[in-house]
Design a protein around this motif. Sequence first.
Motif, mmCIF file in Angstrom:
data_model
loop_
_atom_site.group_PDB
_atom_site.id
_atom_site.type_symbol
_atom_site.label_atom_id
_atom_site.label_comp_id
_atom_site.label_asym_id
_atom_site.label_seq_id
_atom_site.Cartn_x
_atom_site.Cartn_y
_atom_site.Cartn_z
ATOM 1 N N LEU A 152 16.753 -13.962 -10.653
ATOM 2 C CA LEU A 152 17.432 -15.184 -11.098
ATOM 3 C C LEU A 152 18.785 -14.707 -11.278
ATOM 4 C CD1 LEU A 152 17.250 -17.793 -11.770
ATOM 5 C CD2 LEU A 152 16.675 -17.392 -14.126
ATOM 6 N N ILE A 153 19.314 -13.588 -12.148
ATOM 7 C CA ILE A 153 20.453 -13.260 -12.361
ATOM 8 C C ILE A 153 21.318 -13.079 -10.782
ATOM 9 C CG2 ILE A 153 22.104 -11.532 -13.192
ATOM 10 C CD1 ILE A 153 20.051 -11.635 -15.718
ATOM 11 N N THR A 154 20.703 -12.172 -10.109
ATOM 12 C CA THR A 154 20.962 -12.017 -8.693
ATOM 13 C C THR A 154 21.439 -13.001 -7.936
ATOM 14 O OG1 THR A 154 20.074 -9.708 -8.968
ATOM 15 C CG2 THR A 154 20.712 -10.475 -6.740
ATOM 16 N N ARG A 155 20.337 -14.118 -7.824
ATOM 17 C CA ARG A 155 20.375 -15.298 -7.083
ATOM 18 C C ARG A 155 21.749 -16.037 -7.663
ATOM 19 N NH1 ARG A 155 17.929 -18.947 -4.091
ATOM 20 N NH2 ARG A 155 17.895 -21.130 -4.608
ATOM 21 N N THR A 156 21.735 -16.117 -8.873
ATOM 22 C CA THR A 156 22.726 -16.970 -9.432
ATOM 23 C C THR A 156 24.057 -16.238 -9.221
ATOM 24 O OG1 THR A 156 21.603 -17.655 -11.409
ATOM 25 C CG2 THR A 156 23.689 -17.835 -11.649
ATOM 26 N N ARG A 157 24.190 -14.951 -9.181
ATOM 27 C CA ARG A 157 25.519 -14.201 -8.755
ATOM 28 C C ARG A 157 25.800 -14.493 -7.414
ATOM 29 N NH1 ARG A 157 25.659 -8.003 -8.561
ATOM 30 N NH2 ARG A 157 27.694 -7.476 -7.865
ATOM 31 N N ALA A 158 24.706 -14.561 -6.428
ATOM 32 C CA ALA A 158 25.142 -14.650 -5.143
ATOM 33 C C ALA A 158 25.264 -16.218 -4.707
ATOM 34 C CB ALA A 158 23.675 -14.458 -4.371
ATOM 35 N N LEU A 159 24.892 -17.085 -5.361
ATOM 36 C CA LEU A 159 25.137 -18.354 -4.999
ATOM 37 C C LEU A 159 26.606 -18.563 -5.597
ATOM 38 C CD1 LEU A 159 21.846 -20.187 -5.708
ATOM 39 C CD2 LEU A 159 23.158 -19.993 -3.637
ATOM 40 N N SER A 160 26.970 -18.108 -6.710
ATOM 41 C CA SER A 160 28.380 -18.172 -7.369
ATOM 42 C C SER A 160 29.315 -17.767 -6.270
ATOM 43 C CB SER A 160 28.297 -17.646 -8.516
ATOM 44 O OG SER A 160 29.682 -17.599 -9.156
ATOM 45 N N LEU A 161 29.212 -16.380 -5.748
ATOM 46 C CA LEU A 161 30.031 -15.751 -4.919
ATOM 47 C C LEU A 161 30.284 -16.550 -3.479
ATOM 48 C CD1 LEU A 161 29.199 -12.078 -5.458
ATOM 49 C CD2 LEU A 161 31.250 -13.027 -5.548
ATOM 50 N N TYR A 162 29.054 -16.996 -3.142
ATOM 51 C CA TYR A 162 28.969 -17.709 -2.050
ATOM 52 C C TYR A 162 29.851 -19.121 -2.119
ATOM 53 C CZ TYR A 162 26.947 -20.804 1.859
ATOM 54 O OH TYR A 162 26.620 -21.619 3.023
#
Length: 96
Positions: A12-22
């Motif tokens: 979940l943290i990784t997904r949130t980080r990925a979407l934020s960077l995107y």
Amino acid sequence: LYITMASSSSVLITRTRALSLYRQLLRGAKKMPTPNRRNFVAQKTRIEYRANRHLTDLEEIDFLLRLADTNLDTVLVQAEHLRKLMGKDGEEGVNF
């Protein structure tokens, strides 16, 4: 059970980080001074994210997110630098 909860929270943290960077990369693309540069950064971001969306190895994902973070820094620095060199409409502001 603890391992499952820890790994699901990591995902979940990784997904949130990925979407934020995107999102940040796409916003950074809009700061580029010319349509060609804006389109290139946005298209490159979309292609890279789509190509890697099915990854499950958290170490590989973390590496790619660190790379995306570096790319974001590069895009923002280039956008600022190019805007200083070019006028608002993309024309060169400095004669060499």
